[in-house]
Structures are given as C-alpha cells and as structure tokens.
Design a protein around this motif. Structure first.
Motif, PDB file in Angstrom:
ATOM      1  N   UNK A  10      11.775   6.432  -1.565  1.00  0.00           N
ATOM      2  CA  UNK A  10      11.357   7.791  -2.119  1.00  0.00           C
ATOM      3  C   UNK A  10      10.137   7.692  -3.197  1.00  0.00           C
ATOM      4  N   UNK A  11      10.718   7.162  -4.148  1.00  0.00           N
ATOM      5  CA  UNK A  11       9.771   7.026  -5.482  1.00  0.00           C
ATOM      6  C   UNK A  11       8.483   6.174  -5.077  1.00  0.00           C
ATOM      7  N   UNK A  12       8.526   5.262  -4.207  1.00  0.00           N
ATOM      8  CA  UNK A  12       7.774   4.325  -4.121  1.00  0.00           C
ATOM      9  C   UNK A  12       6.633   5.184  -3.243  1.00  0.00           C
ATOM     10  N   UNK A  13       6.963   6.151  -2.108  1.00  0.00           N
ATOM     11  CA  UNK A  13       6.072   6.749  -1.405  1.00  0.00           C
ATOM     12  C   UNK A  13       5.508   7.871  -2.265  1.00  0.00           C
ATOM     13  N   UNK A  14       6.035   8.427  -3.130  1.00  0.00           N
ATOM     14  CA  UNK A  14       5.491   9.394  -4.181  1.00  0.00           C
ATOM     15  C   UNK A  14       4.585   8.807  -4.977  1.00  0.00           C
ATOM     16  N   UNK A  15       4.789   7.682  -5.550  1.00  0.00           N
ATOM     17  CA  UNK A  15       3.805   6.883  -6.187  1.00  0.00           C
ATOM     18  C   UNK A  15       2.727   6.425  -5.532  1.00  0.00           C
ATOM     19  N   UNK A  16       2.985   6.056  -4.200  1.00  0.00           N
ATOM     20  CA  UNK A  16       1.853   5.644  -3.440  1.00  0.00           C
ATOM     21  C   UNK A  16       0.577   6.429  -3.186  1.00  0.00           C
ATOM     22  N   UNK A  17       1.370   7.793  -2.643  1.00  0.00           N
ATOM     23  CA  UNK A  17       0.369   8.861  -2.402  1.00  0.00           C
ATOM     24  C   UNK A  17      -0.454   9.292  -3.688  1.00  0.00           C
ATOM     25  N   UNK A  18       0.181   9.366  -4.904  1.00  0.00           N
ATOM     26  CA  UNK A  18      -0.525   9.761  -5.958  1.00  0.00           C
ATOM     27  C   UNK A  18      -1.567   8.885  -6.290  1.00  0.00           C
ATOM     28  N   UNK A  19      -1.290   7.422  -5.948  1.00  0.00           N
ATOM     29  CA  UNK A  19      -2.358   6.545  -6.491  1.00  0.00           C
ATOM     30  C   UNK A  19      -3.564   6.540  -5.445  1.00  0.00           C
ATOM     31  N   UNK A  20      -3.334   6.787  -4.129  1.00  0.00           N
ATOM     32  CA  UNK A  20      -4.244   7.013  -3.170  1.00  0.00           C
ATOM     33  C   UNK A  20      -5.247   8.246  -3.579  1.00  0.00           C
ATOM     34  N   UNK A  21      -4.551   9.315  -3.856  1.00  0.00           N
ATOM     35  CA  UNK A  21      -5.466  10.349  -4.004  1.00  0.00           C
ATOM     36  C   UNK A  21      -6.200  10.280  -5.529  1.00  0.00           C
ATOM     37  N   UNK A  56       8.303  -0.895  -6.457  1.00  0.00           N
ATOM     38  CA  UNK A  56       7.034  -1.411  -6.245  1.00  0.00           C
ATOM     39  C   UNK A  56       6.615  -1.798  -4.932  1.00  0.00           C
ATOM     40  N   UNK A  57       7.486  -2.574  -4.145  1.00  0.00           N
ATOM     41  CA  UNK A  57       7.474  -3.074  -2.719  1.00  0.00           C
ATOM     42  C   UNK A  57       7.301  -1.879  -2.015  1.00  0.00           C
ATOM     43  N   UNK A  58       7.971  -0.530  -2.152  1.00  0.00           N
ATOM     44  CA  UNK A  58       7.874   0.513  -1.452  1.00  0.00           C
ATOM     45  C   UNK A  58       6.543   1.130  -1.479  1.00  0.00           C
ATOM     46  N   UNK A  59       5.917   1.374  -2.880  1.00  0.00           N
ATOM     47  CA  UNK A  59       4.739   1.704  -3.168  1.00  0.00           C
ATOM     48  C   UNK A  59       3.736   0.785  -2.239  1.00  0.00           C
ATOM     49  N   UNK A  60       3.990  -0.379  -2.316  1.00  0.00           N
ATOM     50  CA  UNK A  60       2.917  -1.274  -1.843  1.00  0.00           C
ATOM     51  C   UNK A  60       2.872  -1.067  -0.263  1.00  0.00           C
TER      52      UNK A  60
END
Length: 493
Positions: free
Chosen positions: A301-312, A52-56
């Motif tokens: 890695x997972x946080x970055x993937x989730x973050x990019x998907x959320x932005x899109x 969650x922190x990585x995604x944030x």
C-alpha cells in the motif's frame, strides 16, 4: 480485497487470449485510494526493502496497466461502447474525436484515427500504406506493451510515397521478406498502431476515408502466400475497469509481464523482475504468488502511494515551462528512457501514446502567463500570435481545449473543440497582422466567433499540437529551448 494466496483473477497465462467507461488514466489515478486491508501494522513493522520494491513495481507497471486498460476496451471487450476491432484487423474512425470519446485522456481531435493491435505470437504481420498526396500529413505510430514508441511510418519518417512494412515479435528470427521496405522489431507479443490522417476541413472527410481504405494489414504467411503457422493459444484476458484496477495493480502487472518476455534489450529488466518476487509478484502467476505477511501487505500500500506521488511530481518536470506553457520533451523509446521507469510512467500520465517530440511537440498548460490557474467560470482569456510568428511546422498545428478536471473534450454550442491552422482562412487577423484566439465559455460575439475556442465553465486544460515541427530556426525544438516560443495566455477581463 483479501491479499493472500488468491486474488480476484488468475494471471496464469492460460495461454488460453481497452473496459473503461470513463478514461484510461482515471484507472491508475484512482490507485491512490486502493482498497487494501486495514491493519494495525506500525511504520516500524514495514520493511523498507519491500516498500521500495513495491514502489518500483508500481512505477514500472503504471504505463503497462494503463495501456492494457485501453487495449481491453478497444480490442477485447466486444460489449464496450469504445470497442474497435479484433486483433490483426484495422479499424478506421472516419471522424474526429468528440466529447463522446472517453477512453483516452487529452484525445486528438485534429486527425481521424485508424488503429490495429497486432498479436505477434504466431507470426509477424505486414501492413501497407498507400501513396498519399504530399500536402496531407499522416503518421503510423507503433507502440509496444511497455508503451515505448518503437517505430514510425509516415510523412516525416518515410514519406508519402506508400510502402509495405513488417512488425515482428520478440521471438521471430527470420529475414526481411521481398517487397517489404522495413522490419520493425517489437519487444512484446502485442503491438498497437495508432494511425493519424490529416483532415483539412469537414468537406475533406470523404478524401480521408479513401486514404484509410489503403491501410492494409496481413499475417506474414498470407502476404507470402504460404501455409499459416499454428494459431497461438487463447489467452484468458482479465476484465479491467476502474474499480478492479484500483484494487489490484500488482495483479495486472503480473499478468502483463507474461506478454512482455525479457528478451533482447528487455533482458536488462530480469534482475528487477527477480526483485518483484520478494513482494509476491511473478510473471504469469496469480498475485500474490506466495503468502504475504501483514507487514508486506502494508508495504504494498505504501509503495503504491509513494509511486503514484513520484509519477505525478515527475510529470511536471518533463520538458520546460515557457510563457506559462509546459513544453513536453518526449522521446519515448527504450534507448531514451534507458531504465528510467519513472520517466516512462510520467510520459504516460502526461498523455499516453504521446508522439516523440520530433514527430509532434506538445505545449500544455493549466495556467495563464502569470502562472494563475485557468478557470472559464471566472475569467475570459486570449492568446495572440504576433504577425509572422505562427507555430513553425512542416505539417500543421492546433490548440485544443479540454475540461481541466477530466482532460476530456467538452460539449459547447458550436461543437468546436480546437482551433488549427487549416481554419486560418476563415479567421480574422488584427490590423497589425497578428492572430488572437478568444478563450471563454460564452461567445465573444458574432464578429469574433470565428476566433472563439469555447472553454468549460470551470478549470481549463489546453494543449497545442505541433505536427512535424521544423528543426531549423525558428523552431520549438529542442522542446522548451527552441528559438520559437508559444505566446502566453492573458486575461481579457
């Protein structure tokens, strides 16, 4: 990339100081395929908190890293074919953008640009704009390192009478100098100015050049005739390109946070930055700043993937869809975002450096009025403005064609990348007074070519720009809910 105690560059502030061969946004969009070490970690081994922190952190840093990519290519990397000028100087582009301009996606081909990037660490800067004829629209958009629009000068904001304005950094506490009309306070150590000057037609270019000569930028000490303060230390600027950014988005964010001190309104971000320490991300330190476990690496890695998907996903939710056009609702400042970092990132993905809607409204589309994808290799299209229902603006409007794959301008036989309101006298209206634009890859014929907007041989991306939209009905404001609605694109075949 080995993610341990060291990374491919040191983000320590060495307080010792845009390079992209394609587009700034490609850098971040490629992050989904980031090169992280392959591990045998199972989902149960990953810490939900770390993910969650990585995604944030990824979402928070997305527009900042994108901005740095452009800044590096425009103002730092002198070997780049997109390089403009050093810090604290003005660069004037005495032309409109063409397919050769690839640093920024969905580039504006309506108005010649001028730019400067101000280094505010040592002292503020003062910039002047000349008196400009009232018929000519211009705007100076001020953008900080967070990518917030923190100020405007121009036809709408301040008028065409000319003036002097000051930009002060986060640590400046002085008073407004005599002769300065307004002080703009920037939360970050560097600020970018994007200056747009209306071009009426090709024959008008020399007049635009004269206007551009009147844009001036001076250090405050020079403006006051005083001794200059001590020069700020050099910064060791890390090289950035598609591959490097894809490997290390968190490392770039660690570097950039040092240029964005949490002072003033930005103090609200201090707790978030403290959370980033848990994943090894600290302002001004090499990333990671501490040893990471294998589980933490997987969480990144997972946080970055989730973050990019959320932005899109969220990008499609900015504004409303009307007749197939998605009308962006943008007010990109700290107050409007109010801690919604996903909104800020989505605005950057939709079109970094987009104006606030009150300055320019942006209907965009990839589909026709029936919701079907626009494809120049398969169909011909038209868009028809009914009589008396052209876009309601105080300045001017345009419809610009982009390659649907890259969101860049496309080469075409007549070197026409848009149709705008200054072209109306040369265009043909229909018998009922309506205006039809022909959207197709091949010429519609000599008798209709004045109304032809050449399309790519493939996916199409279209953007309207409505400069200084009217606020009284009929109006596109509020975006997507106004009384004026853009007509849908229909298949002509």
């Amino acid at each position: 990339m080995k993610m341990g105690k060291c990374s491919h560059f040191s983000a320590s502030s060495h307080i010792g100081g845009y390079s992209m061969k394609k587009t700034a946004v490609v850098i971040l969009l490629c992050v989904l395929g980031m090169i992280f070490p392959r591990t045998s970690v199972t989902a149960q081994d990953q810490s939900p908190d770390d993910t969650a922190i990585a995604e944030e952190a990824f979402i928070y840093g997305f527009p900042m890293v994108m901005n740095y990519a452009v800044m590096y290519e425009y103002f730092i990397d002198t070997t780049s074919d997109q390089y403009k000028c050093p810090f604290n100087e003005i660069y004037n582009t005495a032309r409109v953008y063409t397919p050769a301009d690839t640093s920024v996606v969905t580039p504006n081909s309506d108005t010649p640009y001028s730019f400067f990037c101000a280094d505010l660490r040592a002292e503020p800067v003062v910039f002047a704009v000349p008196e400009i004829e009232k018929e000519r629209y211009f705007s100076v958009q001020l953008v900080d390192f967070y990518t917030f629009n923190f100020g405007y000068v121009g036809s709408r904001a301040t008028g065409n009478g000319g003036g002097k304005y000051m930009i002060a950094g986060p640590n400046w506490t002085g008073e407004k100098p005599a002769g300065v009309d307004k002080v703009f306070h920037c939360e970050t150590d560097f600020a970018t100015a994007i200056i747009r000057t209306q071009l009426f037609n090709p024959a008008d270019l020399d007049n635009v050049k004269q206007v551009q000569k009147g844009y001036q930028l001076l250090p405050l000490s020079t403006y006051l005739g005083q001794k200059a303060p001590e020069v700020a230390p050099d910064i060791k600027w890390p090289k950035i390109d598609k591959e490097l950014a894809a490997k290390d988005p968190y490392g770039y964010l660690a570097f950039l946070l040092n240029l964005c001190p949490p002072v003033g309104a930005a103090e609200v971000e201090a707790p978030m930055r403290a959370r980033f320490l848990k994943i090894g991300l600290e302002a001004g330190k090499s990333f990671p700043c501490c040893e990471l476990t294998t589980a933490q690496e997987a969480a990144l890695k997972k946080g970055a993937e989730q973050g990019l998907a959320a932005i899109k996903k969220n990008t499609d939710a900015i504004g409303a869809t009307v007749n197939g056009w998605h009308i962006l609702d943008i007010t990109n400042d700290r107050e409007a975002c109010d801690g919604d970092w996903l909104l800020r990132a989505s605005i950057a993905m939709a079109g970094i450096y987009a104006n606030d809607s009150i300055e320019a409204a942006y209907p965009i589309t990839r589909t026709d009025a029936d919701g079907q994808p626009l494809d120049g290799s398969q169909h011909k299209y038209t868009i028809t403005f009914p009589a008396g229902k052209l876009p309601p603006v105080k300045a001017f409007w345009s419809v610009t064609m982009y390659d649907g794959k890259t969101q860049l301008l496309i080469k075409n036989p007549i070197d026409r990348y848009l149709i705008n309101s200054p072209m109306l006298p040369d265009m043909k209206k229909n018998a009922d007074g309506s205006l039809t634009i022909y959207i197709q890859k091949d010429s519609p014929g000599a008798d209709q070519e004045a109304n032809w907007l050449p399309a790519p041989d493939g996916p199409i991306y279209l953007a309207m720009r409505l400069y200084w939209p009217k606020t009284d009905p009929p109006s596109i404001l509020p975006p997507g809910h106004g009384t004026w609605k853009p007509p849908g694109i229909v298949r002509a075949d």
